[in-house]
Every structure is written in structure tokens, then in C-alpha cells.
Design a protein around this motif. Sequence first.
Motif, PDB file in Angstrom:
ATOM      1  N   GLY A 175      52.689  34.992  58.725  1.00 51.93           N
ATOM      2  CA  GLY A 175      53.888  34.743  58.111  1.00 51.93           C
ATOM      3  C   GLY A 175      54.172  33.428  58.010  1.00 51.93           C
ATOM      4  O   GLY A 175      53.460  32.327  58.194  1.00 51.93           O
ATOM      5  N   GLU A 176      55.371  33.447  57.492  1.00 53.22           N
ATOM      6  CA  GLU A 176      55.949  31.942  57.030  1.00 53.22           C
ATOM      7  C   GLU A 176      56.143  30.956  58.214  1.00 53.22           C
ATOM      8  O   GLU A 176      56.828  31.585  59.180  1.00 53.22           O
ATOM      9  N   ILE A 177      55.614  29.906  58.341  1.00 54.36           N
ATOM     10  CA  ILE A 177      55.971  28.962  59.368  1.00 54.36           C
ATOM     11  C   ILE A 177      57.016  28.222  59.340  1.00 54.36           C
ATOM     12  O   ILE A 177      57.281  27.549  58.324  1.00 54.36           O
ATOM     13  N   ASP A 178      57.959  28.242  60.232  1.00 57.69           N
ATOM     14  CA  ASP A 178      59.105  27.392  60.306  1.00 57.69           C
ATOM     15  C   ASP A 178      58.760  26.369  60.876  1.00 57.69           C
ATOM     16  O   ASP A 178      59.043  26.164  62.264  1.00 57.69           O
ATOM     17  N   ILE A 179      58.762  25.154  60.150  1.00 62.16           N
ATOM     18  CA  ILE A 179      58.139  24.004  60.858  1.00 62.16           C
ATOM     19  C   ILE A 179      59.494  23.227  61.474  1.00 62.16           C
ATOM     20  O   ILE A 179      59.406  22.143  62.037  1.00 62.16           O
TER      21      ILE A 179
ATOM     22  N   ILE B 262      51.143  19.726  59.267  1.00 64.64           N
ATOM     23  CA  ILE B 262      50.661  18.992  60.418  1.00 64.64           C
ATOM     24  C   ILE B 262      51.695  17.596  60.454  1.00 64.64           C
ATOM     25  O   ILE B 262      52.120  17.104  61.425  1.00 64.64           O
ATOM     26  N   GLU B 263      51.522  16.893  59.190  1.00 68.82           N
ATOM     27  CA  GLU B 263      52.038  15.544  59.090  1.00 68.82           C
ATOM     28  C   GLU B 263      53.713  15.767  59.034  1.00 68.82           C
ATOM     29  O   GLU B 263      54.406  14.973  59.776  1.00 68.82           O
TER      30      GLU B 263
ATOM     31  N   ALA C  20      56.494  34.973  63.618  1.00 64.75           N
ATOM     32  CA  ALA C  20      57.245  33.976  64.082  1.00 64.75           C
ATOM     33  C   ALA C  20      58.050  34.460  65.253  1.00 64.75           C
ATOM     34  O   ALA C  20      58.835  33.708  65.902  1.00 64.75           O
ATOM     35  N   TYR C  21      58.250  35.709  65.290  1.00 67.16           N
ATOM     36  CA  TYR C  21      58.899  35.935  66.797  1.00 67.16           C
ATOM     37  C   TYR C  21      58.596  35.377  67.923  1.00 67.16           C
ATOM     38  O   TYR C  21      57.318  35.140  68.225  1.00 67.16           O
ATOM     39  N   ARG C  22      59.506  34.836  68.908  1.00 67.72           N
ATOM     40  CA  ARG C  22      59.210  34.280  70.027  1.00 67.72           C
ATOM     41  C   ARG C  22      60.570  34.407  70.932  1.00 67.72           C
ATOM     42  O   ARG C  22      61.506  34.389  70.403  1.00 67.72           O
ATOM     43  N   THR C  23      60.245  34.818  72.157  1.00 63.68           N
ATOM     44  CA  THR C  23      61.366  34.673  73.128  1.00 63.68           C
ATOM     45  C   THR C  23      60.886  33.497  74.097  1.00 63.68           C
ATOM     46  O   THR C  23      59.834  33.951  74.880  1.00 63.68           O
ATOM     47  N   ASP C  24      61.405  32.477  74.290  1.00 58.00           N
ATOM     48  CA  ASP C  24      61.192  31.493  75.042  1.00 58.00           C
ATOM     49  C   ASP C  24      61.702  31.604  76.396  1.00 58.00           C
ATOM     50  O   ASP C  24      62.956  31.866  76.653  1.00 58.00           O
TER      51      ASP C  24
END
Length: 296
Positions: A74-78, A97-98, A285-289
Motif C-alpha cells: 500500500g501507499e506509505i504514509d511517511i 528514506i531521506e 498501513a493499518y496499525r494499532t499501537d
Amino acid sequence: MKRALIALSLVNLILSACASKSTTTPAQTVSAGGAAPAATPTTPGTIATSISAPTTGNYRIPPQKASWQIQYTGEIDINLDVDVFNLDLFETSSSVIEALHQRGVFVMCYFSAGSYEDWRPDSSRFPSEVWGKEMEGWPGEKWLDIRRLDLLAPIMEARLGLAARKGCDGVDLDNVNGYDNDTGFPLTYDDQITYNVFLARLAHSQGLAIGLKNDLEQIPDLLPYFDWILNEECFTRQECHHLLPFIQAGKPVFVVEYETPPQEFCPQANQMGFNALHKNWELDAYRTDCQQFSAP
């Protein structure tokens, strides 16, 4: 044992030729010479010969308590407000990365060091003689004969070199527990220790931190050589206690759970000092911290 001693000699010869790289803006930087003191194996199956610690290079390490994201699809939310990002080495550009570095984010770059994947751009470098059994559930991926350092060392050195050139702060190397799986090769505990320490020393010599992936049974021997551990589903499998030596050594523990819901593991993860996430299997992209989770 003879094979392990020969492999260790090869490790020393290979690493003596590696160039060092240093990072310039680390939140925390250690010298490779002081980060991993020589270890004495502590369990019955381990190699009897001590392995010298890395002696060159400086590298950045993540904090023990860190917010983080791991995403390969998926699209990375930087712009996600985290301390650490874990991204695919081959799929992630230097510019991404930069951009993360500009915000002080520690970037882990992922690749598999214990398997052959036929879709990777360097797949043609792996001779068929190191291919083992296909990994269950992963078409096109096969276990590697990690005893063949003569064939695998140049490939792994090139991959770590790519990570260094792209600006990765560290590497997350997968499938480094082949000895405990049905690989098609008679891999031993000693074979795995030799290979994993080789990878750690090579990463450090290139100015990269390195994490241990799963491989819980070898933690007593590998702890001195690795800068963090990333584990999948230790709560589901009821084996999280194996990770505590990293906490006791002041090193980060990153945990990913897929099946167990956050309310069933996050409170304990926080109590144990882990950096734990609930993720989808596809690592989108889904995450639960867990550090931000509050039970309903």
C-alpha cells in the motif's frame, strides 16, 4: 563442529575486507567495537568456539521505547508520527528514506536472509544448489542452505551494501531460523549461529544496526550481536518471556500480533516494556499501537 569452525574462518576472512560506514546524525550512536562483546555460548547445542565481536564502524540504534510502523504494501504514509519505520529494502526508494530522516525517523530495511525469493531483482545471483524446500504458503520462496557461506556471503554483502547506500539505519533480516524448520537441508543449531553472527558482524562493519527476527531459542547466544529483536505473534504462541533478555540488556523489543486482538495483549506488552503493534497479515498501513491503545 568442523563445518562451524571452517565457516567461522571464512567469516573472518570475508569481514576483514569490508569497508566501514558511519552515520552523522544519530539519536544514539554506538561504535561496533563496543556494542557486541564476544559471547560465550550458554546452551548445550551452541558452538564451542567464541566468535569475536565487530571491530569497525559506527551505527545508529533505535531507542528502547519507540513508536513505530511496519509496512510493506500500500501507499506509505511517511508523515506518520513515529520514531521507527520498517520498510522493504528493495521496494523503498532512497528519497523516501531521506524524507523520513529529515524528521529524525530511524529506518529499518527488511529483506530475507534465509530464503530465496524468485521475484527479487538479485534472484539470479542465487545458484540452485542453495535452494531448499519451498516455504509453505509462499510460492516462489525457498529456504537457503546457510552452510554455503562461500556462495551466500557475496550476495548478503551486496544486499547490505545496498541498504547502506540507500541510507537505511538498520536491517531487519527474515528467516534466520532455518535450522528449526523443514528446509530440506540438515541444518544444525551451530550452522545457524555461525550464519546469524556472520550477518550481524557484516551489517555492523557497513555501519548498519541489525535486528534479530524471531529465532527465540538462540537469544542467549545471539543477544550480544544484535541491536534489537522483532518478533511475530509471541503472545499468540505464549512465548514472549523469551524476549526479556533484550529488555534486560536495554535493547528494544518490537512485537507484531496478527490474530490476537489488541485488548488481549496490549496491556501485558506495555507492562513488559515491548513496542507492540496489531497489524494485518499483508502488513499494509493499518496499525494499532499498544502504547496508545486503551481498551473500550
